[in-house]
Design a protein around this motif. Structure first.
Motif, PDB file in Angstrom:
ATOM      1  N   LYS A 187      30.579 -15.555 -18.226  1.00 19.77           N
ATOM      2  CA  LYS A 187      29.830 -14.511 -17.537  1.00 19.77           C
ATOM      3  C   LYS A 187      29.983 -14.734 -16.048  1.00 19.77           C
ATOM      4  CE  LYS A 187      26.562 -13.712 -21.123  1.00 19.77           C
ATOM      5  NZ  LYS A 187      25.681 -14.446 -21.910  1.00 19.77           N
ATOM      6  N   LYS A 222      26.264 -13.392 -11.921  1.00 17.41           N
ATOM      7  CA  LYS A 222      25.039 -13.604 -12.681  1.00 17.41           C
ATOM      8  C   LYS A 222      24.113 -14.511 -11.861  1.00 17.41           C
ATOM      9  CE  LYS A 222      25.620 -11.442 -16.456  1.00 17.41           C
ATOM     10  NZ  LYS A 222      24.702 -10.719 -17.248  1.00 17.41           N
ATOM     11  N   ARG A 269      30.499   0.052 -23.024  1.00 20.12           N
ATOM     12  CA  ARG A 269      29.117  -0.346 -22.756  1.00 20.12           C
ATOM     13  C   ARG A 269      28.266  -0.486 -24.000  1.00 20.12           C
ATOM     14  NH1 ARG A 269      26.269  -2.332 -19.515  1.00 20.12           N
ATOM     15  NH2 ARG A 269      24.099  -1.818 -19.213  1.00 20.12           N
ATOM     16  N   HIS A 270      28.406   0.457 -24.956  1.00 17.77           N
ATOM     17  CA  HIS A 270      27.491   0.473 -26.106  1.00 17.77           C
ATOM     18  C   HIS A 270      28.132  -0.061 -27.366  1.00 17.77           C
ATOM     19  CE1 HIS A 270      24.776   2.855 -23.654  1.00 17.77           C
ATOM     20  NE2 HIS A 270      25.851   3.481 -23.227  1.00 17.77           N
ATOM     21  N   ASP A 305      29.416  -2.155 -30.521  1.00 22.08           N
ATOM     22  CA  ASP A 305      28.995  -3.234 -31.414  1.00 22.08           C
ATOM     23  C   ASP A 305      30.187  -4.107 -31.777  1.00 22.08           C
ATOM     24  OD1 ASP A 305      27.146  -0.685 -33.081  1.00 22.08           O
ATOM     25  OD2 ASP A 305      26.379  -2.137 -31.637  1.00 22.08           O
ATOM     26  N   GLU A 323      26.360  -3.901 -23.153  1.00 17.65           N
ATOM     27  CA  GLU A 323      24.928  -4.132 -23.350  1.00 17.65           C
ATOM     28  C   GLU A 323      24.697  -5.366 -24.187  1.00 17.65           C
ATOM     29  OE1 GLU A 323      22.633   0.065 -22.842  1.00 17.65           O
ATOM     30  OE2 GLU A 323      22.828  -0.779 -24.859  1.00 17.65           O
ATOM     31  N   ARG A 324      25.547  -5.558 -25.183  1.00 14.37           N
ATOM     32  CA  ARG A 324      25.387  -6.741 -26.031  1.00 14.37           C
ATOM     33  C   ARG A 324      25.527  -8.018 -25.228  1.00 14.37           C
ATOM     34  NH1 ARG A 324      26.795  -7.325 -32.121  1.00 14.37           N
ATOM     35  NH2 ARG A 324      25.643  -5.524 -32.868  1.00 14.37           N
ATOM     36  N   GLU A 375      24.986  -8.385 -22.079  1.00 19.03           N
ATOM     37  CA  GLU A 375      23.838  -8.529 -21.193  1.00 19.03           C
ATOM     38  C   GLU A 375      22.611  -9.019 -21.940  1.00 19.03           C
ATOM     39  OE1 GLU A 375      23.374  -4.895 -19.060  1.00 19.03           O
ATOM     40  OE2 GLU A 375      25.237  -5.207 -17.953  1.00 19.03           O
ATOM     41  N   ARG A 376      22.533  -8.712 -23.228  1.00 13.07           N
ATOM     42  CA  ARG A 376      21.403  -9.210 -24.017  1.00 13.07           C
ATOM     43  C   ARG A 376      21.673 -10.607 -24.535  1.00 13.07           C
ATOM     44  NH1 ARG A 376      21.176  -3.836 -26.664  1.00 13.07           N
ATOM     45  NH2 ARG A 376      22.380  -4.736 -28.375  1.00 13.07           N
ATOM     46  N   GLY A 377      22.848 -11.136 -24.248  1.00 13.27           N
ATOM     47  CA  GLY A 377      23.180 -12.479 -24.718  1.00 13.27           C
ATOM     48  C   GLY A 377      23.680 -12.515 -26.147  1.00 13.27           C
ATOM     49  N   GLU A 378      24.019 -11.323 -26.710  1.00 11.77           N
ATOM     50  CA  GLU A 378      24.519 -11.318 -28.090  1.00 11.77           C
ATOM     51  C   GLU A 378      26.035 -11.367 -28.108  1.00 11.77           C
ATOM     52  OE1 GLU A 378      20.993  -8.228 -29.208  1.00 11.77           O
ATOM     53  OE2 GLU A 378      22.988  -7.830 -29.999  1.00 11.77           O
TER      54      GLU A 378
END
Lengths: 248, 271
Positions: free
Chosen positions: A130, A134, B133-134, B136, B164-165, B167-170
């Motif tokens: 990342k 960040k 971005r979206h 899966d 987004e994933r 950024e959510r840490g997934e």
């Protein structure tokens, strides 16, 4: 009882300090890019040093000045004064305007002092792929990256060694204050001893690097001897020469 | 649960649109409800490859701007009834796609379809980052040559930071789809072989699509190669890849050199 507290005299004394003056030139965007390149070459240089902003060469609007201070803050350069501009032209809440600055000698960018571990530069980018701006995590003294470093990513760790469990792709960069250990193929750039630590070394399982640098002394891929390609190697500095030998 | 899959590459011209059409059609043929979304605003091609270019009335930007409802812009494929297309605009540019608008449309698509394949534009700028971005899941289309592999590596780095994933840490499952693989050139060393590509990119392999004239023939006719010539090597490779996307384990067939008839007759030296 009549206790009249007598005001004690407050000491006002003159003191002079040596500060570095940054003089941006338009266009601002490319000046900031040049600044970033200089920071990369001498990482941690501005950490803890007082800096003054000289706006004499750039005619900036109050908004642009505020934006510039913000950009410099993001690079962990704290401006303690501004010169070359009239106080009326500044937006509020900025460092004071300084006058009567005089040139003074005080060292160059080439050999910066080592950054003290206590002052973590905000430019450090967290690992795990990342690397796109960040927020800073508290810095351990060595950084372990357990994923491959992809093209375009930069791992910047001025506090110590960087260990990569994977390969470093072409177009990726590792910048470390200490040594760099890559348990994989190095195809990108590795810059060890970024703060001037000439004892830093670079180790990798397979060398296909674009560039190796230790304490500012670098060798490009063209320079690498043919019989070292694709073998585990270590690189270290002997005076001003970078020596590379197979690790066998 | 709907799966949003981004088909991306970094480099242009490697086969993203062809692969989006191929995988989308193959998935739809198994009965899944599939929509393929063209994110390449201003340079749209997905409608051409699917033969729908004369039926485009409304497009993605119209839906994002609220000018029309989603169902008015969706175009149903005439041959495969569970396959739909959301075309891009040809006359606007990518700045007309807003983050909120795209998020809303993807949300609506999730309610109606099992698979949403996003055909990303080339590059690493806003168009490509919006398309991913979206997601899966990601399919990274790569030609077995050095520039494409390096660009794919770059886009993989972006998938790990701009979705987004991420950024959510997934984790975002990513697969490599090697396209335009030419075994003769690989064995001569002119192109990378599959092992080299995977070693540099360090990701699981979804499929290997061989270089074939069938692909161009199919897109000229306006049908994905899976429909135009289902027995051809690229069609079968796309169908296998689609099944792997659904989780099936299928042995990977590495295309080998075709030996012509005379080669086989005279290919061996006399004793």
């Amino acid at each position: 009882m009549n206790t009249q507290v007598r005001p004690r005299p407050v000491n006002f004394r003159g003191r002079s300090y040596l500060a570095f003056s940054l003089a941006p030139e338009p266009p601002l965007a490319s000046w900031l890019l040049d600044l970033d390149a200089a920071i990369r070459r001498s990482a941690g240089f501005f950490v803890g040093r007082p800096a003054v902003l000289d706006l004499g060469k750039a005619q900036l609007s109050p908004d642009e000045i505020a934006g510039l201070i913000h950009d410099l803050d993001a690079r962990d350069i704290r401006i303690m004064g501004i010169e070359g501009v009239k106080p009326a032209d500044l937006p509020p809440n900025l460092p004071p305007v300084l006058t009567s600055g005089r040139p003074a000698s005080g060292g160059e960018m080439a050999q910066p002092a080592a950054a003290k571990p206590a002052e973590a530069p905000a430019a450090e980018k967290a690992a795990k792929g990342k690397a796109e701006n960040k927020p800073v995590k508290p810095a351990p003294s060595s950084l372990l990256v357990d994923q491959p470093v992809r093209s375009g990513q930069t791992i910047f760790h001025p506090h110590g060694d960087v260990i990569v469990l994977g390969s470093v792709s072409s177009g990726a960069e590792i910048v470390a204050g200490g040594s760099i250990h890559i348990y994989g193929v190095l195809r990108g750039r590795a810059m060890a001893g970024a703060n001037g630590n000439a004892k830093a070394r670079i180790f990798c399982r397979k060398i296909e690097a674009e560039l190796l640098a230790i304490a500012g002394f670098y060798r490009t891929a063209d320079d690498l001897v043919e019989n070292l390609r694709n073998r585990p190697i270590q690189a270290w500095l002997d005076g001003e020469t970078m020596l590379i030998a197979a690790l066998e | 649960m709907a799966n949003v899959v981004v088909v991306t590459s970094g480099k242009g011209g490697v086969g993203k649109t062809t692969s989006t059409a191929g995988l989308g059609t193959a998935l739809a043929q198994t009965g899944q409800r599939v929509v393929v979304v063209d994110f390449d605003v201003g340079l749209r091609n997905l409608d051409l490859v699917l033969g729908a270019e004369r039926r485009v009335v409304f497009d993605f930007i119209n839906v994002v701007q609220g000018v029309v409802k989603l169902h008015q812009a969706l175009i149903r494929d005439k041959r495969v009834e569970t396959l739909w297309l959301l075309p891009a605009s040809q006359t606007r540019d990518k700045d007309a796609l807003t983050d909120e608008g795209v998020a809303r449309v993807i949300g609506e698509l999730r309610n109606k379809f099992d698979w949403i394949l996003c055909d990303s534009p080339a590059g690493i700028e806003r168009g490509a980052t919006l398309a991913m971005r979206h997601a899966d899941m990601a399919v990274i289309v790569t030609n077995p040559e050095v520039s494409s592999v390096r660009d794919s590596d770059r886009i993989i780095g972006l998938l790990d930071s701009k979705t987004e994933r991420a950024e959510r840490g997934e984790q975002l499952p990513k697969h490599i789809l090697v396209t335009r693989f030419d075994p003769a050139r690989a064995s001569r060393g002119e192109m990378l072989n599959i092992a080299d590509v995977l070693e540099i990119l360090s990701l699981p392999l979804l499929g290997i699509i061989p270089e074939s004239e069938e692909v161009l023939r199919a897109s000229n006719i306006g049908a994905p190669v899976v429909l135009n010539n289902p027995e051809s090597a690229p069609a079968r490779a796309y169908m296998d890849s689609a099944r792997r996307l659904m989780g099936e384990q299928i042995d990977m067939i590495v295309p080998s050199e075709k030996r012509g008839f005379f080669n086989k007759l005279f290919g061996r030296r006399a004793a």
